[in-house]
Design a protein around this motif. Structure first.
Motif, PDB file in Angstrom:
ATOM      1  N   THR A   1       0.814  -1.221   0.000  1.00  0.00           N
ATOM      2  CA  THR A   1       0.000   0.000   0.000  1.00  0.00           C
ATOM      3  C   THR A   1       0.840   1.260   0.000  1.00  0.00           C
ATOM      4  O   THR A   1       0.310   2.362   0.192  1.00  0.00           O
ATOM      5  CB  THR A   1      -0.934   0.008   1.218  1.00  0.00           C
ATOM      6  OG1 THR A   1      -0.154  -0.122   2.422  1.00  0.00           O
ATOM      7  CG2 THR A   1      -1.931  -1.140   1.149  1.00  0.00           C
ATOM      8  N   GLN A   2       2.140   1.135  -0.218  1.00  0.00           N
ATOM      9  CA  GLN A   2       3.001   2.311  -0.234  1.00  0.00           C
ATOM     10  C   GLN A   2       3.000   2.944  -1.632  1.00  0.00           C
ATOM     11  O   GLN A   2       2.908   2.251  -2.642  1.00  0.00           O
ATOM     12  CB  GLN A   2       4.438   1.925   0.156  1.00  0.00           C
ATOM     13  CG  GLN A   2       4.528   1.110   1.446  1.00  0.00           C
ATOM     14  CD  GLN A   2       3.974   1.851   2.640  1.00  0.00           C
ATOM     15  OE1 GLN A   2       4.227   3.042   2.809  1.00  0.00           O
ATOM     16  NE2 GLN A   2       3.203   1.153   3.474  1.00  0.00           N
ATOM     17  N   GLU A   3       3.095   4.262  -1.686  1.00  0.00           N
ATOM     18  CA  GLU A   3       3.172   5.014  -2.949  1.00  0.00           C
ATOM     19  C   GLU A   3       2.057   4.602  -3.913  1.00  0.00           C
ATOM     20  O   GLU A   3       2.319   4.009  -4.968  1.00  0.00           O
ATOM     21  CB  GLU A   3       4.532   4.821  -3.596  1.00  0.00           C
ATOM     22  CG  GLU A   3       5.704   5.278  -2.734  1.00  0.00           C
ATOM     23  CD  GLU A   3       7.037   5.060  -3.430  1.00  0.00           C
ATOM     24  OE1 GLU A   3       7.060   4.292  -4.420  1.00  0.00           O
ATOM     25  OE2 GLU A   3       8.033   5.653  -3.000  1.00  0.00           O
TER      26      GLU A   3
ATOM     27  N   ARG B   1       2.665   2.356 -12.545  1.00  0.00           N
ATOM     28  CA  ARG B   1       3.576   1.283 -12.935  1.00  0.00           C
ATOM     29  C   ARG B   1       2.816  -0.003 -13.264  1.00  0.00           C
ATOM     30  O   ARG B   1       3.044  -0.617 -14.310  1.00  0.00           O
ATOM     31  CB  ARG B   1       4.571   1.045 -11.804  1.00  0.00           C
ATOM     32  CG  ARG B   1       5.589  -0.057 -12.079  1.00  0.00           C
ATOM     33  CD  ARG B   1       6.614  -0.137 -10.967  1.00  0.00           C
ATOM     34  NE  ARG B   1       5.991  -0.386  -9.670  1.00  0.00           N
ATOM     35  CZ  ARG B   1       6.027   0.468  -8.641  1.00  0.00           C
ATOM     36  NH1 ARG B   1       6.654   1.627  -8.762  1.00  0.00           N
ATOM     37  NH2 ARG B   1       5.452   0.177  -7.494  1.00  0.00           N
TER      38      ARG B   1
ATOM     39  N   PHE C   1       0.094   6.216  -6.045  1.00  0.00           N
ATOM     40  CA  PHE C   1       0.094   6.748  -7.410  1.00  0.00           C
ATOM     41  C   PHE C   1       1.146   6.063  -8.269  1.00  0.00           C
ATOM     42  O   PHE C   1       0.872   5.662  -9.413  1.00  0.00           O
ATOM     43  CB  PHE C   1       0.344   8.257  -7.394  1.00  0.00           C
ATOM     44  CG  PHE C   1       0.411   8.861  -8.774  1.00  0.00           C
ATOM     45  CD1 PHE C   1      -0.750   9.120  -9.489  1.00  0.00           C
ATOM     46  CD2 PHE C   1       1.638   9.143  -9.365  1.00  0.00           C
ATOM     47  CE1 PHE C   1      -0.690   9.660 -10.772  1.00  0.00           C
ATOM     48  CE2 PHE C   1       1.710   9.670 -10.643  1.00  0.00           C
ATOM     49  CZ  PHE C   1       0.540   9.937 -11.350  1.00  0.00           C
ATOM     50  N   ALA C   2       2.346   5.914  -7.719  1.00  0.00           N
ATOM     51  CA  ALA C   2       3.409   5.246  -8.479  1.00  0.00           C
ATOM     52  C   ALA C   2       3.036   3.795  -8.756  1.00  0.00           C
ATOM     53  O   ALA C   2       3.298   3.271  -9.844  1.00  0.00           O
ATOM     54  CB  ALA C   2       4.728   5.319  -7.716  1.00  0.00           C
ATOM     55  N   SER C   3       2.397   3.132  -7.780  1.00  0.00           N
ATOM     56  CA  SER C   3       1.973   1.744  -7.987  1.00  0.00           C
ATOM     57  C   SER C   3       0.923   1.652  -9.083  1.00  0.00           C
ATOM     58  O   SER C   3       0.968   0.748  -9.934  1.00  0.00           O
ATOM     59  CB  SER C   3       1.419   1.169  -6.683  1.00  0.00           C
ATOM     60  OG  SER C   3       2.414   1.147  -5.681  1.00  0.00           O
TER      61      SER C   3
END
Length: 390
Positions: free
Chosen positions: A59-61, A68, A63-65
């Motif tokens: 569940t970290q970052e 990507r 938007f980046a997840s």
């Protein structure tokens, strides 16, 4: 939706002198926008659900997840849309005539995207549950066994509930996205585009030879793409092995270079030696992988210790197995040389795209699984052991 004006079909001269209609080709300007819209829209809901009920490791970052993972999974949605338009092509022909054909095709596209998203969502929820199950196991020493089991059951129920809500969200989203994308394109939903044939006359012998090599060209192209995908996965795991076992990195580099060379040669006119080399380059890593995952290799930092199965090595093995099968089929055909012509069907271009994009989708997942953190801390092939396998 485009109509079919009478007498506007493209005709060209065949080897027999009889007119032949232009061949349907893949409508990439329709497929790519539809697939991209569904991939990034569905990816938003997947990351959102993960943030609500998923494992903390993933569940970290957000938007980046989302950016990507949606990009990595885009080939899977392209594959789904191609499958939908291929089915519509078989049902309704190269041009959609009437509202029924148009609406049915739009529903097929939305349904295919939902199926792809559902499979991906199921895998994501299963991985979240596995991570949470491990966390519950680590609490065994600090809590009673009964409370740990209750927490584990609650986690499973939560993941199943999230999956149910997610499927509904994906279906509604894909219906809206499909309609919106078609509306932006001026109401056009093409299942094929007419590829103009050359107007010049072609000798009968050349036409027969070209028809005979249609299936062979498809197999060679698919094997080449599979080799390129395997090479990309092997290159992606090199950095993870450099700090543990340089020999493994050197093996992966040599294997990747051999696969790239084999793929390039397959795109031309490969001889018997090339096909044999491609088969060997596919079977060797497969044998090493089975050996390392069953009894463990007798050499390396973790000798005689079976290695865990990961996403990257499974993807690479699928591509290598497909390449091996195609190489054997081509070798058998080379020996038999029956001379029977293989005819091109109306959907041959779509089937070719299905096969190639399918290999690309597997390769992209393998590369993502080989890079630590790309899919939410999925274990790469080198996390626990470091042999000369995937």
């Amino acid at each position: 939706m485009t109509a079919v004006p009478a007498g506007t079909a493209n005709w060209s001269s065949s080897g027999t002198g009889a007119p032949a209609p232009a061949r349907p080709a893949v409508p990439w300007l329709t497929i790519i926008p539809l697939a991209a819209m569904m991939a990034y829209a569905d990816g938003f809901w997947m990351v959102s659900l993960r943030g609500a009920v998923g494992a903390i490791e993933r569940t970290q970052e957000p938007f980046a997840s989302w950016l990507r993972e949606s990009t990595v999974l885009l080939p899977a949605f392209v594959l789904a849309v191609i499958a939908a338009v291929t089915l519509a092509l078989r049902w309704f022909g190269p041009l959609l005539a009437g509202k029924k054909a148009f609406l049915t095709t739009a529903l097929l596209v939305a349904a295919a995207g939902t199926v792809a998203g559902t499979v991906i969502l199921a895998a994501s929820e299963a991985w979240d549950y596995a991570l949470q199950h491990d966390l519950m196991g680590s609490l065994h020493h600090a809590s009673s066994v009964q409370s740990v089991e209750q927490l584990d059951q609650a986690s499973l129920g939560l993941q199943l509930t999230a999956f149910g809500y997610g499927v509904g969200l994906l279906l509604v989203t894909n219906l809206v996205v499909t309609g919106w994308t078609v509306a932006i394109r001026g109401g056009r939903l093409d299942v094929s585009r007419q590829q103009k044939a050359t107007p010049r006359r072609t000798p009968r012998r050349a036409v027969t030879g070209r028809a005979r090599t249609v299936a062979t060209d498809l197999r060679q192209t698919l094997a080449a793409v599979a080799l390129f995908g395997s090479a990309a996965i092997h290159l992606a795991v090199i950095p993870d092995h450099l700090s543990h076992w340089v020999v493994a990195s050197a093996f992966f580099l040599a294997l990747a270079l051999a696969e790239v060379a084999g793929g390039v040669l397959l795109l031309g006119r490969p001889g018997l030696n090339v096909l044999v080399a491609v088969a060997v380059a596919s079977v060797v890593p497969l044998v090493l992988w089975v050996w390392s995952r069953t009894s463990g290799l007798p050499f390396g930092p973790n000798s005689n210790a079976p290695e865990p199965v990961g996403l990257a090595d499974v993807a690479a093995c699928l591509l290598e197995l497909g390449t091996l099968v195609i190489a054997l089929v081509l070798l058998r055909a080379r020996r038999r040389e029956t001379g029977e012509p293989e005819r091109r069907t109306a959907a041959s271009a779509h089937l070719r795209a299905l096969a190639v994009v399918g290999a690309i989708a597997i390769g992209s997942l393998g590369v993502a699984g080989a890079v630590p953190g790309w899919l939410g801390e999925l274990p790469s092939s080198g996390d626990t052991t470091h042999s000369v396998t995937h």
